[in-house]
Design a protein around this motif. Structure first.
Motif, short mmCIF file in Angstrom:
data_model
loop_
_atom_site.label_atom_id
_atom_site.label_comp_id
_atom_site.label_asym_id
_atom_site.label_seq_id
_atom_site.Cartn_x
_atom_site.Cartn_y
_atom_site.Cartn_z
N GLY A 1 71.89 8.62 11.17
CA GLY A 1 70.58 7.77 12.67
C GLY A 1 69.75 8.37 13.07
N LEU A 2 69.98 9.67 12.49
CA LEU A 2 68.85 10.81 12.97
C LEU A 2 68.63 12.01 11.94
CD1 LEU A 2 68.81 12.79 16.22
CD2 LEU A 2 68.73 13.55 14.88
N LEU A 3 67.56 12.22 11.56
CA LEU A 3 66.91 13.38 10.36
C LEU A 3 66.88 14.34 10.76
CD1 LEU A 3 67.86 13.19 7.37
CD2 LEU A 3 65.30 12.17 7.20
N LEU A 4 66.95 16.11 10.72
CA LEU A 4 66.08 16.77 11.30
C LEU A 4 65.34 16.61 9.74
CD1 LEU A 4 69.27 19.07 12.62
CD2 LEU A 4 67.52 17.43 13.57
N VAL A 5 64.26 16.87 9.41
CA VAL A 5 63.35 17.49 8.50
C VAL A 5 62.53 18.50 8.58
CG1 VAL A 5 60.88 15.44 7.44
CG2 VAL A 5 62.80 14.98 8.81
N PRO A 6 62.66 18.89 7.96
CA PRO A 6 61.56 20.05 7.42
C PRO A 6 60.25 20.19 7.92
CG PRO A 6 62.68 19.58 5.65
CD PRO A 6 63.21 18.66 5.96
N LEU A 7 60.14 21.60 7.29
CA LEU A 7 57.97 21.41 8.29
C LEU A 7 57.89 22.74 7.03
CD1 LEU A 7 58.14 20.99 11.77
CD2 LEU A 7 57.66 18.89 10.03
N VAL A 8 55.80 21.97 6.94
CA VAL A 8 55.56 23.27 6.52
C VAL A 8 54.81 23.39 7.04
CG1 VAL A 8 53.80 23.93 4.40
CG2 VAL A 8 55.95 22.68 3.87
N GLY A 9 54.00 22.49 7.75
CA GLY A 9 52.92 22.18 9.13
C GLY A 9 53.13 21.33 9.70
N PHE A 10 52.72 20.63 11.05
CA PHE A 10 52.29 19.71 12.19
C PHE A 10 51.92 20.16 13.01
CE2 PHE A 10 54.15 23.00 14.21
CZ PHE A 10 54.94 23.30 15.00
N ASP A 11 51.38 18.89 13.98
CA ASP A 11 50.61 18.57 14.86
C ASP A 11 50.91 18.10 15.47
OD1 ASP A 11 49.96 15.73 14.46
OD2 ASP A 11 47.92 16.31 13.32
N ARG A 12 50.63 17.99 16.92
CA ARG A 12 51.11 17.06 18.06
C ARG A 12 51.08 15.75 17.68
NH1 ARG A 12 52.90 20.77 22.53
NH2 ARG A 12 52.18 22.65 21.63
N ALA A 13 50.44 14.96 16.82
CA ALA A 13 50.68 13.66 17.46
C ALA A 13 51.25 13.09 16.46
CB ALA A 13 49.31 13.10 16.15
N GLY A 14 52.84 14.40 15.59
CA GLY A 14 54.50 14.54 15.34
C GLY A 14 53.41 13.87 13.88
N ARG A 15 52.45 14.14 12.98
CA ARG A 15 52.55 14.24 11.76
C ARG A 15 52.35 15.43 11.16
NH1 ARG A 15 47.03 11.80 13.67
NH2 ARG A 15 46.55 13.65 13.57
N ARG A 16 52.79 15.51 9.76
CA ARG A 16 54.16 16.41 9.02
C ARG A 16 53.60 17.04 7.27
NH1 ARG A 16 57.33 15.55 5.00
NH2 ARG A 16 58.66 17.46 4.38
N LEU A 17 53.43 18.43 7.79
CA LEU A 17 52.91 18.73 6.10
C LEU A 17 54.35 19.04 4.91
CD1 LEU A 17 51.09 19.36 3.82
CD2 LEU A 17 50.32 21.14 5.03
N GLY A 18 54.52 18.10 4.65
CA GLY A 18 55.77 19.10 3.76
C GLY A 18 55.42 19.87 2.40
N GLN A 19 56.96 19.92 1.72
CA GLN A 19 56.25 20.64 -0.15
C GLN A 19 54.94 19.63 -0.76
OE1 GLN A 19 57.51 23.40 0.25
NE2 GLN A 19 59.49 23.46 1.21
N GLY A 20 55.00 18.10 -0.31
CA GLY A 20 53.50 17.70 -1.20
C GLY A 20 54.32 16.87 -2.11
N ALA A 21 55.77 16.58 -1.85
CA ALA A 21 55.88 15.41 -3.19
C ALA A 21 56.28 14.02 -2.79
CB ALA A 21 58.07 16.07 -3.97
N GLY A 22 56.33 13.73 -0.99
CA GLY A 22 56.85 12.99 -0.52
C GLY A 22 58.04 11.91 -0.51
N CYS A 23 58.89 13.09 -0.78
CA CYS A 23 60.49 12.68 -0.59
C CYS A 23 60.63 12.58 0.61
CB CYS A 23 61.59 13.68 -1.31
SG CYS A 23 61.70 13.96 -3.22
N TYR A 24 60.34 13.20 1.46
CA TYR A 24 60.45 12.65 2.88
C TYR A 24 59.84 11.33 3.44
CZ TYR A 24 63.87 16.34 4.24
OH TYR A 24 64.50 17.02 3.88
N ASP A 25 58.69 11.11 3.49
CA ASP A 25 57.51 10.12 3.56
C ASP A 25 57.91 8.69 3.50
OD1 ASP A 25 56.01 11.57 5.30
OD2 ASP A 25 54.93 12.41 3.29
N ARG A 26 58.62 9.21 1.28
CA ARG A 26 59.29 7.73 0.77
C ARG A 26 60.55 7.29 1.86
NH1 ARG A 26 57.39 10.42 -3.46
NH2 ARG A 26 58.72 11.28 -4.12
#
Length: 187
Positions: A118-143
């Motif tokens: 119900g709640l997911l802690l998501v790792p970050l490579v980068g982020f901005d204050r709009a809640g956008r995330r830069l991940g590792q690049g494989a798209g696993c978390y976005d999918r």
């Protein structure tokens, strides 16, 4: 998904900055920053039946202390398993259960039934204050987040990973909140 060359460059820069930051803190500073991060996260996880987390890799913020305390307080825990095709799913995990090497050498729990935290802690490579995330690049978390829109997603990272703005791709899923050792950001 294709990896934008500009994002690949940004990932390299942010990873190097994260490594330099961790080196400058030293073991005691990392422990203090992890405690600060844990203190910010724990109140957000109260009364959550199932919390999904991750095993830190390559300098990511360590959420294992948070997961252990959350489990002690009665929540179930889940960690990701990723198959060779980049499909990620969450399976139940108990702190006494061993982790084995998984995708990219990241620790993963043994094969188990899939669960939906119900709640997911998501790792970050980068982020901005709009809640956008830069991940590792494989798209696993976005999918995964796109397929499970009912839960909350909290990005977890170090304050040095913040950038002014990230250009979202159509498949990017924004985070509900970002927590660092220095602050909690609600977009």
């Amino acid at each position: 998904m294709t990896d934008d060359p500009d994002k690949a460059t940004l990932r390299r820069r942010l990873r190097a900055g994260r490594s330099a930051h961790r080196a400058s803190l030293g073991p005691d500073g990392i422990a203090a920053a992890t405690r600060a991060l844990t203190d910010r996260l724990l109140p957000l996880l109260v009364r959550t039946a199932m919390v999904g987390g991750y095993v830190p890799h390559r300098g990511e913020a360590d959420v294992l202390p948070v997961l252990l305390e959350t489990h002690r307080r009665g929540s179930g825990l889940a960690l990701p398993r990723t198959d060779g095709g980049g499909r990620m799913r969450f399976v139940g995990w108990h702190p006494d259960a061993a982790l084995g090497p998984g995708f990219a050498g990241i620790g993963e729990p043994a094969e188990a039934a899939e669960v939906v935290p119900g709640l997911l802690l998501v790792p970050l490579v980068g982020f901005d204050r709009a809640g956008r995330r830069l991940g590792q690049g494989a798209g696993c978390y976005d999918r995964w987040l796109a397929a499970h829109p009912g839960g909350r997603a909290i990005g977890v990272g170090w304050s040095v990973q913040e950038v002014a703005a990230l250009a979202p791709d159509p498949w990017d899923v924004a985070l509900d909140m970002i927590v660092t050792e220095a602050e909690t950001i609600v977009p």
